[in-house]
Design an enzyme around this catalytic site. Structure first.
Site, mmCIF file in Angstrom:
data_model
loop_
_atom_site.group_PDB
_atom_site.id
_atom_site.type_symbol
_atom_site.label_atom_id
_atom_site.label_comp_id
_atom_site.label_asym_id
_atom_site.label_seq_id
_atom_site.Cartn_x
_atom_site.Cartn_y
_atom_site.Cartn_z
ATOM 1 C CE LYS A 64 -0.656 -9.011 -0.803
ATOM 2 N NZ LYS A 64 -0.992 -8.312 0.773
ATOM 3 C CD GLU B 149 -2.713 -5.234 0.728
ATOM 4 O OE1 GLU B 149 -2.882 -6.237 0.449
ATOM 5 O OE2 GLU B 149 -1.901 -4.486 1.579
ATOM 6 C CB CYS C 259 1.437 -5.157 0.620
ATOM 7 S SG CYS C 259 1.706 -4.722 2.732
#
Length: 271
Positions: free
Chosen positions: A119, A48, A157
């Site tokens: 995300k 990321e 993440c």
């Protein structure tokens, strides 16, 4: 006569510490790709924020944002072409309004963007407020791509803490989940990272490949995990690559023994 089975996929998880200099980040990425390809990888997964990262997030983050067809992704595409690989990395993408998107891009060996993921769950936890600077992605049918007999999906993440995200990908046919991350260290955080990745592989009977930032900004511990939750390649906390060779036949065998996906009685409905 049946078609021959695909050759094993060489997949590399590559970890480093991206900074605020995009050119330096690209130089570091090139070194990692060279090492991965020399060891047989044809799919390389980067962390990321591979494009740009300054902690804490702020105006520099906003100023670094680019469109998906911008200079940084174009440079990643050139690397994918040069080395003949699929390449996945995290970027900061321009968005409408005062925030930006935390985005993953997947590039083909021809340099084309074959999948993008914004995300979904922003890191508003452990004292951080990613939502001050980032705009979460909308929930839609996930973008996937194929390589060596696998259907590949993306998540980022903090998303790994939400089991619905991985199951949503699996419902779309994904059997190899890639998880670029910037997993912040802290009490028990290293254990959370490895445990959550293992559980997502086990409960979905999929391969999981996760690439993190190096210490001290991240925990490192990038890894490739098979559908039984066994780590088949891993790194410590320093920069480097770990390469695993995986095959769809392993998925078939695991799912024959444990047909959990066929036996489940609940689905995922977005909020």
């Amino acid at each position: 006569m049946s078609a021959p089975a695909p050759a094993p996929l060489g997949i590399a998880v590559a970890q480093f510490a991206p900074g605020g200099d995009k050119a330096a980040n690209l130089a570091a990425i090139r070194v990692l790709i060279e090492a991965a390809v020399a060891r047989g990888a044809s799919l390389v997964v980067l962390p990321e924020y591979s494009m740009h990262f300054v902690a804490p997030l702020g105006s520099q983050t906003l100023g670094a944002a680019e469109i998906v067809d911008g200079e940084f992704v174009t440079a990643l595409g050139a690397l994918a072409v040069e080395f003949g690989i699929h390449l996945v990395a995290g970027i900061i993408e321009k968005a409408d309004g005062p925030r930006v998107h935390n985005t993953l891009v997947a590039l083909s060996p021809e340099g084309a963007v074959v999948a993008r993921y914004r995300k979904l769950h922003l890191y508003d936890a452990y004292g951080a407020r990613e939502s001050e600077w980032m705009q979460h992605g909308t929930i839609a049918h996930p973008q996937t791509f194929g390589v060596a007999g696998f259907t590949v999906g993306l998540q980022t993440c903090y998303d790994i803490r939400f089991p619905e995200v991985t199951r949503w990908l699996v419902d779309a046919g994904v059997d190899l989940v890639l998880v670029p991350a910037e997993w912040v260290p802290g009490p028990t955080k290293e254990r959370h990272w490895t445990s959550l990745l293992e559980v997502r592989a086990i409960e979905n009977t999929v391969f999981v490949a996760a690439a993190d930032h190096t210490a001290p900004g991240g925990v490192g511990l990038s890894r490739v995990i098979d559908p039984t939750g066994v780590t088949v390649a891993a790194l410590g906390s320093e920069a480097g690559v770990a390469v695993a060779f995986i095959e769809p036949s392993r998925l078939t065998e695991v799912r024959r023994v444990n047909p959990a996906l066929d036996l489940r009685r609940f689905g995922v409905v977005p909020r």
